[in-house]
Design a protein around this motif. Structure first.
Motif, PDB file in Angstrom:
ATOM      1  N   ASP A  97      12.576  -3.768   3.869  1.00 18.31           N
ATOM      2  CA  ASP A  97      12.425  -2.617   2.966  1.00 18.31           C
ATOM      3  C   ASP A  97      11.535  -2.963   1.779  1.00 18.31           C
ATOM      4  O   ASP A  97      10.700  -2.166   1.358  1.00 18.31           O
ATOM      5  CB  ASP A  97      13.789  -2.132   2.466  1.00 18.31           C
ATOM      6  N   ARG A 108       7.943  -2.991   2.908  1.00 17.41           N
ATOM      7  CA  ARG A 108       7.507  -1.624   3.172  1.00 17.41           C
ATOM      8  C   ARG A 108       7.181  -0.896   1.864  1.00 17.41           C
ATOM      9  O   ARG A 108       6.167  -0.208   1.756  1.00 17.41           O
ATOM     10  CB  ARG A 108       8.605  -0.890   3.952  1.00 17.41           C
ATOM     11  N   ARG A 109       8.033  -1.070   0.845  1.00 16.16           N
ATOM     12  CA  ARG A 109       7.787  -0.417  -0.442  1.00 16.16           C
ATOM     13  C   ARG A 109       6.489  -0.948  -1.095  1.00 16.16           C
ATOM     14  O   ARG A 109       5.713  -0.182  -1.639  1.00 16.16           O
ATOM     15  CB  ARG A 109       8.969  -0.629  -1.391  1.00 16.16           C
ATOM     16  N   ALA A 157       3.906  -2.220   0.493  1.00 13.56           N
ATOM     17  CA  ALA A 157       2.773  -1.723   1.280  1.00 13.56           C
ATOM     18  C   ALA A 157       2.499  -0.261   0.946  1.00 13.56           C
ATOM     19  O   ALA A 157       1.338   0.131   0.794  1.00 13.56           O
ATOM     20  CB  ALA A 157       3.061  -1.881   2.772  1.00 13.56           C
ATOM     21  N   ASP A 158       3.542   0.557   0.807  1.00 11.19           N
ATOM     22  CA  ASP A 158       3.368   1.964   0.446  1.00 11.19           C
ATOM     23  C   ASP A 158       2.720   2.094  -0.938  1.00 11.19           C
ATOM     24  O   ASP A 158       1.827   2.893  -1.139  1.00 11.19           O
ATOM     25  CB  ASP A 158       4.698   2.706   0.466  1.00 11.19           C
ATOM     26  N   LYS A 159       3.177   1.291  -1.866  1.00 14.56           N
ATOM     27  CA  LYS A 159       2.646   1.328  -3.235  1.00 14.56           C
ATOM     28  C   LYS A 159       1.177   0.907  -3.244  1.00 14.56           C
ATOM     29  O   LYS A 159       0.351   1.519  -3.906  1.00 14.56           O
ATOM     30  CB  LYS A 159       3.464   0.415  -4.134  1.00 14.56           C
ATOM     31  N   ALA A 204      -0.955   1.124  -0.716  1.00 14.46           N
ATOM     32  CA  ALA A 204      -1.753   2.140  -0.028  1.00 14.46           C
ATOM     33  C   ALA A 204      -2.030   3.338  -0.937  1.00 14.46           C
ATOM     34  O   ALA A 204      -3.099   3.918  -0.901  1.00 14.46           O
ATOM     35  CB  ALA A 204      -1.043   2.600   1.237  1.00 14.46           C
ATOM     36  N   LYS A 205      -1.061   3.695  -1.771  1.00 12.16           N
ATOM     37  CA  LYS A 205      -1.241   4.831  -2.684  1.00 12.16           C
ATOM     38  C   LYS A 205      -2.205   4.498  -3.801  1.00 12.16           C
ATOM     39  O   LYS A 205      -2.887   5.374  -4.314  1.00 12.16           O
ATOM     40  CB  LYS A 205       0.111   5.254  -3.255  1.00 12.16           C
TER      41      LYS A 205
END
Length: 100
Positions: free
Chosen positions: A87, A90-91, A93-95, A97-98
């Motif tokens: 998790d 994943r967080r 990577a999401d941050k 990417a944004k």
């Protein structure tokens, strides 16, 4: 056959966020991880330790409490994870990417 020493030198270590413990011990040949932890007195220094549930290892490799120690082993007591590593990745990577 070589003589087996009566005692061996080992270390018991545990790290928490505010302090690290590294306790050198001389224990009898044939001592297990559990016996070394009990003999070290580390639970008195860090009462949150629960070896009945927490994992232990030697030099980063998970072991069972009944593992017999060898000369110069470092017994490590691992705290439970407070966050799932998947998790967390994943967080991040999401941050990332944004932000791109």
């Amino acid at each position: 056959m070589a003589d087996v020493p009566a005692t061996i030198a080992v270390e018991v270590c545990y790290a928490r966020t505010d302090r690290q413990f590294l306790l050198p011990l001389n224990v009898a040949t044939g001592t297990t991880i559990q016996q070394a932890i009990e003999h070290s007195g580390i639970v008195g220094l860090a009462p949150e330790i629960d070896i009945s549930v927490w994992r232990v290892g030697i030099y980063g490799k998970l072991k069972t409490l009944d593992t017999v120690l060898r000369q110069h082993d470092r017994v490590e007591i691992y705290r439970p994870l407070i966050a799932d590593p998947k998790d967390s990745r994943r967080r991040r990577a999401d941050k990332s990417a944004k932000g791109a």
